[in-house]
Design an enzyme around this catalytic site. Structure first.
Site, PDB file in Angstrom:
ATOM      1  N   GLY A  11       0.809  -1.216   0.000  1.00 36.46           N
ATOM      2  CA  GLY A  11       0.000   0.000   0.000  1.00 36.46           C
ATOM      3  C   GLY A  11       0.842   1.265   0.000  1.00 36.46           C
ATOM      4  CG  ASP A  37      -6.268 -12.201   4.052  1.00 40.24           C
ATOM      5  OD1 ASP A  37      -6.533 -11.355   4.935  1.00 40.24           O
ATOM      6  OD2 ASP A  37      -7.134 -12.691   3.305  1.00 40.24           O
ATOM      7  CB  THR A  63      -7.902   2.589   2.757  1.00 35.07           C
ATOM      8  OG1 THR A  63      -7.577   1.999   1.497  1.00 35.07           O
ATOM      9  CG2 THR A  63      -6.859   2.211   3.782  1.00 35.07           C
ATOM     10  CG  ASP A 103      -8.789  11.943   9.890  1.00 33.22           C
ATOM     11  OD1 ASP A 103      -8.225  10.990   9.318  1.00 33.22           O
ATOM     12  OD2 ASP A 103      -9.558  12.728   9.303  1.00 33.22           O
ATOM     13  CE1 TYR A 126     -10.506   3.424   6.743  1.00 33.43           C
ATOM     14  CE2 TYR A 126     -10.865   5.705   7.410  1.00 33.43           C
ATOM     15  CZ  TYR A 126     -10.002   4.671   7.090  1.00 33.43           C
ATOM     16  OH  TYR A 126      -8.636   4.880   7.118  1.00 33.43           O
ATOM     17  CE  LYS A 130      -7.598   2.320  10.336  1.00 36.39           C
ATOM     18  NZ  LYS A 130      -6.510   1.398   9.902  1.00 36.39           N
TER      19      LYS A 130
HETATM   20  N1  LIG Z   1      -4.823   7.371   2.963  1.00 38.30           N
HETATM   21  C1  LIG Z   1      -5.190   8.218   3.924  1.00 38.30           C
HETATM   22  O1  LIG Z   1      -5.472   9.399   3.686  1.00 38.30           O
HETATM   23  C2  LIG Z   1      -5.256   7.745   5.342  1.00 38.30           C
HETATM   24  C3  LIG Z   1      -5.725   8.642   6.303  1.00 38.30           C
HETATM   25  C4  LIG Z   1      -5.794   8.237   7.629  1.00 38.30           C
HETATM   26  C5  LIG Z   1      -5.362   6.981   7.987  1.00 38.30           C
HETATM   27  N2  LIG Z   1      -4.928   6.107   7.051  1.00 38.30           N
HETATM   28  C6  LIG Z   1      -4.505   4.763   7.485  1.00 38.30           C
HETATM   29  O2  LIG Z   1      -3.180   4.564   7.060  1.00 38.30           O
HETATM   30  C7  LIG Z   1      -2.967   3.167   6.839  1.00 38.30           C
HETATM   31  C8  LIG Z   1      -2.341   2.958   5.474  1.00 38.30           C
HETATM   32  O3  LIG Z   1      -3.241   3.456   4.498  1.00 38.30           O
HETATM   33  P1  LIG Z   1      -2.818   3.671   2.989  1.00 38.30           P
HETATM   34  O4  LIG Z   1      -3.231   5.030   2.616  1.00 38.30           O
HETATM   35  O5  LIG Z   1      -1.407   3.221   2.767  1.00 38.30           O
HETATM   36  O6  LIG Z   1      -3.844   2.664   2.293  1.00 38.30           O
HETATM   37  P2  LIG Z   1      -3.664   1.675   1.084  1.00 38.30           P
HETATM   38  O7  LIG Z   1      -2.739   2.231   0.061  1.00 38.30           O
HETATM   39  O8  LIG Z   1      -5.064   1.291   0.694  1.00 38.30           O
HETATM   40  O9  LIG Z   1      -2.930   0.436   1.740  1.00 38.30           O
HETATM   41  C9  LIG Z   1      -3.597  -0.543   2.479  1.00 38.30           C
HETATM   42  C10 LIG Z   1      -3.058  -1.880   2.046  1.00 38.30           C
HETATM   43  O10 LIG Z   1      -3.690  -2.902   2.817  1.00 38.30           O
HETATM   44  C11 LIG Z   1      -3.907  -3.993   1.954  1.00 38.30           C
HETATM   45  N3  LIG Z   1      -4.924  -4.882   2.469  1.00 38.30           N
HETATM   46  C12 LIG Z   1      -6.273  -4.784   2.366  1.00 38.30           C
HETATM   47  N4  LIG Z   1      -6.850  -5.841   2.952  1.00 38.30           N
HETATM   48  C13 LIG Z   1      -5.851  -6.620   3.427  1.00 38.30           C
HETATM   49  C14 LIG Z   1      -5.805  -7.853   4.113  1.00 38.30           C
HETATM   50  N5  LIG Z   1      -6.927  -8.518   4.436  1.00 38.30           N
HETATM   51  N6  LIG Z   1      -4.608  -8.361   4.462  1.00 38.30           N
HETATM   52  C15 LIG Z   1      -3.471  -7.718   4.125  1.00 38.30           C
HETATM   53  N7  LIG Z   1      -3.440  -6.564   3.469  1.00 38.30           N
HETATM   54  C16 LIG Z   1      -4.626  -6.021   3.127  1.00 38.30           C
HETATM   55  C17 LIG Z   1      -4.301  -3.363   0.636  1.00 38.30           C
HETATM   56  O11 LIG Z   1      -4.139  -4.279  -0.401  1.00 38.30           O
HETATM   57  P3  LIG Z   1      -5.085  -4.203  -1.705  1.00 38.30           P
HETATM   58  O12 LIG Z   1      -4.766  -2.900  -2.341  1.00 38.30           O
HETATM   59  O13 LIG Z   1      -4.678  -5.391  -2.485  1.00 38.30           O
HETATM   60  O14 LIG Z   1      -6.494  -4.242  -1.196  1.00 38.30           O
HETATM   61  C18 LIG Z   1      -3.341  -2.181   0.560  1.00 38.30           C
HETATM   62  O15 LIG Z   1      -2.133  -2.564  -0.073  1.00 38.30           O
HETATM   63  C19 LIG Z   1      -4.336   2.505   7.041  1.00 38.30           C
HETATM   64  O16 LIG Z   1      -4.400   2.004   8.348  1.00 38.30           O
HETATM   65  C20 LIG Z   1      -5.312   3.645   6.890  1.00 38.30           C
HETATM   66  O17 LIG Z   1      -6.504   3.395   7.612  1.00 38.30           O
HETATM   67  C21 LIG Z   1      -4.862   6.457   5.723  1.00 38.30           C
END
Ligand SMILES: NC(=O)c1ccc[n+]([C@@H]2O[C@H](COP(=O)([O-])OP(=O)(O)OC[C@H]3O[C@@H](n4cnc5c(N)ncnc54)[C@H](OP(=O)(O)O)[C@@H]3O)[C@@H](O)[C@H]2O)c1
Length: 297
Positions: A11, A37, A63, A103, A126, A130
């Site tokens: 991710g 997974d 996400t 957040d 969501y 979380k």
């Molecule tokens: N992006 C934001 O603005 C934001 C804001 C606040 C907090 N966060 C938090 O930051 C963290 C990282 O987010 P990110 O932006 O890097 O999101 P991301 O790019 O969607 O990365 C999440 C990763 O988790 C993988 N995933 C989904 N289901 C899974 C499973 N069952 N087992 C293993 N891996 C799995 C996804 O794979 P697939 O793509 O193959 O589904 C993806 O590679 C998360 O905890 C998110 O809640 C993000």
């Protein structure tokens, strides 16, 4: 020597987390979804038993904020079930766990930065899933879990508002962007560095906020991006949130306070504008490979 395991390593944050640890010379195993997974309790237990990590950083998550409204059970399985599996496996092996959160656990109707100790009140599926993940981790690993909340993330290895604006600037004369939602644009590279600093400090377990300092609106961020692209910021026009209908309501106020970093003497992430400027060449290269050279001149 600290051994690290990063889940969700394919991710946006996970990719930069593994890269930051590698750059620091730390031994790290990054597992993407195909590699682990997190909803599979047996596979999680085996991965921890095999790798014997000292610190696990859980970047795996559902996400898709809007999709979670209609699929809350599936989102819960990843965001809470996956976190619980990791916490149980870490408890059995004496590993520390960093659970990345958001957040969206807050109601988003505040008027001052949310403190780490403020009571969560999520308004979206969501956010609820979380928050359940945070609680699963803190209950199972009270002495060795960190919840690291972040927000408004952008990075070179995934979709983000910043990436979308870089694309839209190329294709549209004007762009309408909401001007009544406040937050802290935050670079994944800064969050990764903050997590490493946290784990390397003598920080007490608990909740920390890893967002940039300062605040802006999506409109303010979009204008900054246009400026960095050498485009006229006036091409970004302000609109109210009420003009955009989405399945999951977006928080009006997502600014997070950074008070918890004082005790371990770790500096919070700096101001959002200089961070965006530092990140920008890589962000443009990821969206417009041909333009990178022009921007770097
Ligand atoms: N992006 C934001 O603005 C934001 C804001 C606040 C907090 N966060 C938090 O930051 C963290 C990282 O987010 P990110 O932006 O890097 O999101 P991301 O790019 O969607 O990365 C999440 C990763 O988790 C993988 N995933 C989904 N289901 C899974 C499973 N069952 N087992 C293993 N891996 C799995 C996804 O794979 P697939 O793509 O193959 O589904 C993806 O590679 C998360 O905890 C998110 O809640 C993000």
């Amino acid at each position: 020597m600290t051994r690290w395991l990063v889940t969700g390593a394919g991710g946006m944050l996970g990719t930069d987390m593994v890269a930051a640890l590698t750059t620091c010379g730390e031994p790290v195993t990054g597992l993407d979804r195909a590699g682990l997974d997190v909803t599979d309790a047996g596979a999680v237990s085996d991965a921890i038993a095999d790798g014997l990590p000292d610190v696990v950083v859980n970047c795996a998550a559902w996400t898709a904020v809007d999709d979670a409204e209609a699929s809350e059970e599936r989102a819960l399985a990843v965001n809470a079930g996956g976190a619980a599996n990791l916490a149980a496996a870490c408890a059995g092996r004496g590993a520390r766990l960093v659970q990345v959160s958001t957040d969206y656990v807050f109601a988003g109707d505040g008027g001052r930065p949310y403190a780490e100790t403020d009571v969560p009140a999520p308004r979206t599926a969501y956010g609820r899933t979380k928050l359940a993940g945070e609680r699963a981790v803190l209950e199972r690993l009270p002495g060795s879990a960190y919840v690291v909340r972040t927000a408004w993330l952008y990075g070179a290895h995934g979709p983000s508002f910043v990436g979308t604006m870089i694309k839209l600037e190329e294709g549209r004369p004007t762009v309408d962007v909401v001007d009544d939602q406040y937050g802290q644009p935050t670079w994944t590279v800064d969050v990764a560095a903050q997590i490493i600093a946290l784990a390397q400090s003598a920080a007490a377990p608990g909740i920390y906020h890893a967002t940039s300092s300062g605040q802006t609106t999506w409109f303010g961020l979009a204008r900054e991006i246009f400026g960095l692209l050498g485009a006229d910021p006036a091409r970004v026009r302000p609109i109210p949130s009420s003009a955009m209908s989405r399945p999951a309501p977006r928080p009006a106020y997502s600014v997070l306070g950074h008070g918890a970093w004082a005790a371990p003497r770790v500096a919070p992430i700096g101001q959002w504008r200089p961070a965006l400027r530092r990140a920008f060449p890589d962000l443009v290269a990821a969206r417009r490979p041909d333009n990178r050279r022009r921007l770097l001149r």
